[in-house]
Each structure stands twice: as C-alpha cells, then as structure tokens.
Design a protein around this motif. Structure first.
Motif, mmCIF file in Angstrom:
data_model
loop_
_atom_site.group_PDB
_atom_site.id
_atom_site.type_symbol
_atom_site.label_atom_id
_atom_site.label_comp_id
_atom_site.label_asym_id
_atom_site.label_seq_id
_atom_site.Cartn_x
_atom_site.Cartn_y
_atom_site.Cartn_z
ATOM 1 N N TRP A 50 6.416 -22.388 -52.914
ATOM 2 C CA TRP A 50 5.489 -22.299 -51.854
ATOM 3 C C TRP A 50 5.769 -21.246 -50.768
ATOM 4 O O TRP A 50 4.747 -20.429 -50.240
ATOM 5 N N PHE A 70 6.197 -27.874 -54.845
ATOM 6 C CA PHE A 70 6.602 -28.350 -53.672
ATOM 7 C C PHE A 70 6.381 -27.649 -52.500
ATOM 8 O O PHE A 70 6.211 -26.422 -52.542
ATOM 9 N N LYS A 89 1.511 -34.481 -46.758
ATOM 10 C CA LYS A 89 2.076 -34.457 -48.188
ATOM 11 C C LYS A 89 2.991 -33.150 -48.667
ATOM 12 O O LYS A 89 2.679 -31.925 -48.061
ATOM 13 N N HIS A 90 3.880 -33.242 -49.449
ATOM 14 C CA HIS A 90 4.689 -32.301 -49.863
ATOM 15 C C HIS A 90 4.932 -31.786 -51.118
ATOM 16 O O HIS A 90 6.052 -31.127 -51.720
ATOM 17 N N PHE A 107 11.882 -31.314 -45.190
ATOM 18 C CA PHE A 107 10.746 -30.614 -45.064
ATOM 19 C C PHE A 107 10.737 -29.584 -43.736
ATOM 20 O O PHE A 107 11.700 -30.009 -42.812
ATOM 21 N N GLY A 167 7.072 -26.929 -48.164
ATOM 22 C CA GLY A 167 7.789 -27.104 -47.283
ATOM 23 C C GLY A 167 9.319 -27.489 -47.333
ATOM 24 O O GLY A 167 9.882 -27.901 -46.640
ATOM 25 N N VAL A 168 9.700 -27.101 -48.529
ATOM 26 C CA VAL A 168 11.122 -27.220 -48.864
ATOM 27 C C VAL A 168 11.826 -25.972 -48.850
ATOM 28 O O VAL A 168 11.311 -24.875 -49.046
#
Length: 272
Positions: free
Chosen positions: A164, A214, A194-195, A16, A216-217
């Motif tokens: 994202w 998703f 949460k991701h 993350f 933050g990846v």
C-alpha cells in the motif's frame, strides 16, 4: 494451518495506521480490460498521515522503492549504494518488536539461526538476492522487488505490486490510475475502516487486472508475516486470522530458496 500460538503471534503485531481512501465503484470485468473501463473517477487515497513515513523502518523502506528496473527481462544491477540501503532496511526492521517476535518463533521452530547477524543474512538471501524470472536470461528480479515495488511484463501487464505504501506514493506522483475495487461473496465494500483491498489499477502503461493488498500496515508487519509463511509452510496458501479477517497468504517459492510472490487473499470478513 497455523497453530493457536502462531495466530496469537500474528495478531500481536497486527496494527493499523491512520489513512483514508475512496473505494468508489466496482472494477470492470477482467476480460477486455482497458483504460476506459474505469469504475473510479477519483484517486484511491484521500488522506494518509505522512508523519508515519518519518519512522525509521518507513524511511528505510521508501528508500528502496526507486532501486529497480520495472520491466522483467531487464537485468538488475545493484549498486554499492543500493546494497547499503538494503542492509539499512534490514537493520531497521530487525530491531522492531514485530520482527524480534517473528525471529524468536522461527528459532524455536529451528527454521532460522539464533544469531541476529545470521538471521539478517537469511532474510537478505530470501528477499534481496536476484534471480531470473520466466523468459529472462540474466537475473532481473527479487522477492522484494516483485512483492513490494512491482514489475511489468511485456510493457503491458503489472505483476506483483502488493504494497500500500508504494501504491500511495505512486498514485501521489500521478503514476497510478485506480480503476476500482473488486468484491466477492466473502468481501465487504471497502471503506476507511477496512484494511484489506482487492483492486484494479494501471501503472507505467501496464495493467494490474486484479491485485490484493493490506492497507495501513507497517513494512515490518508485512515483512515478518510473509517471511513466517515462507519458512513455516511448504504450501502455497497459508490460512491466518487477524481481528475480523480470515485470510489466506499466497506464497510461491522460487527454486525453494527465494520468494517468488506473496500476497493476502481475503477469505472471510467476520463482521459482514
């Protein structure tokens, strides 16, 4: 369903980044969705550490986001400069430990060529070659455009758009109106820990009544994950586990040659 080895592979590159967002209210009902049906009066993102965007894969990824006509039915014309940007992006992610791990696995499964240059050609074919979506007479779409950039249909409906970074950058420019999150019995209320997020938003005068992404990846994580699912399973849903998330990856093929769409769906949050 992935083997234990496949799960270990996926969990190894599940990392993350530093971000913070405001979940705010639940999104409205899908029926009769309109601009005044807004469960979120504030933007989604309150903080993202943009230093991460200086990394090679992020820079190369972001350079691709303005290369497409959003409306399906509008033929895409790939300029030589844009083609070079596509290759630069692939060159950048192929060097990452994440993509190297995925490549080794696909070679062992006899699903990808061992030679790196040939593997890159395979990725280009799957993700960047243009094809005609429903109702189009000329090539107007690609897997990359649909999944990572987003498209509009008829000027009113947003399709694809499952990334994202694009969501954050478009919201920062004022092009996204976040409408709120959606929950079911299996999904928790979203917060900065949460991701995965199911949400509604408007973009370019169109509505995305329900999306799943998703949060933050890295670009290489999603690219590797979705490529693995596309090549390893003929099914349209692949069950995978990450940390406290049980997820189904929806992956629709286009003519068995290209990615039509792919995105995550949260099945169960194990800490709930």
């Amino acid at each position: 369903m992935p083997s234990m080895h496949e799960k270990k592979l996926l969990n190894t590159f599940w990392k993350f980044l530093n971000f913070c967002f405001m979940s705010q209210g639940k999104a409205g009902d899908l029926a009769g969705f309109a601009d005044d049906n807004d469960g979120a009066g504030l933007p989604l993102f309150t903080f993202v550490d943009e230093n991460i965007f200086k990394k090679e894969t992020f820079l190369a990824f972001i350079s691709l986001l303005d290369n497409y006509e959003s409306d399906t039915g509008e033929p895409e014309i790939v300029t030589p400069e844009e083609e070079l940007e596509n290759h630069k992006f692939l060159d950048s992610i192929i060097k990452t430990p994440t993509m190297k791990m995925a490549h080794r696995y696909l070679v062992r499964k006899h699903l990808s060529p061992e030679d790196t240059a040939d593997f890159k050609k395979q990725l280009y074919h799957i993700w960047f070659e243009l094809y005609a979506r429903r109702g189009a007479s000329k090539p107007d779409s690609s897997g990359f455009e649909h999944v990572f950039v987003g498209e509009t249909r008829g000027g009113r409906t947003v399709i694809g758009f499952h990334n994202w970074i694009q969501l954050y950058l478009q919201e920062k420019l004022g092009h996204i109106d976040y409408k709120g999150y959606r929950v079911n019995a299996s999904s928790p209320q979203p917060d900065e820990n949460k991701h995965m997020l199911a949400l509604q938003f408007s973009w370019k005068n169109g509505i995305k009544p329900k999306g799943s992404i998703f949060i933050g990846v890295s670009p290489e994580f999603e690219f590797a994950l979705y490529t693995l699912c596309f090549l390893t399973s003929p099914n349209e849903r692949v069950k995978v586990s990450f940390s406290v998330y049980e997820v189904e990856i929806v992956c629709h093929h286009y003519n068995q040659k290209h990615i039509g769409t792919t995105y995550p769906v949260l099945v169960k949050y194990l800490n709930a």
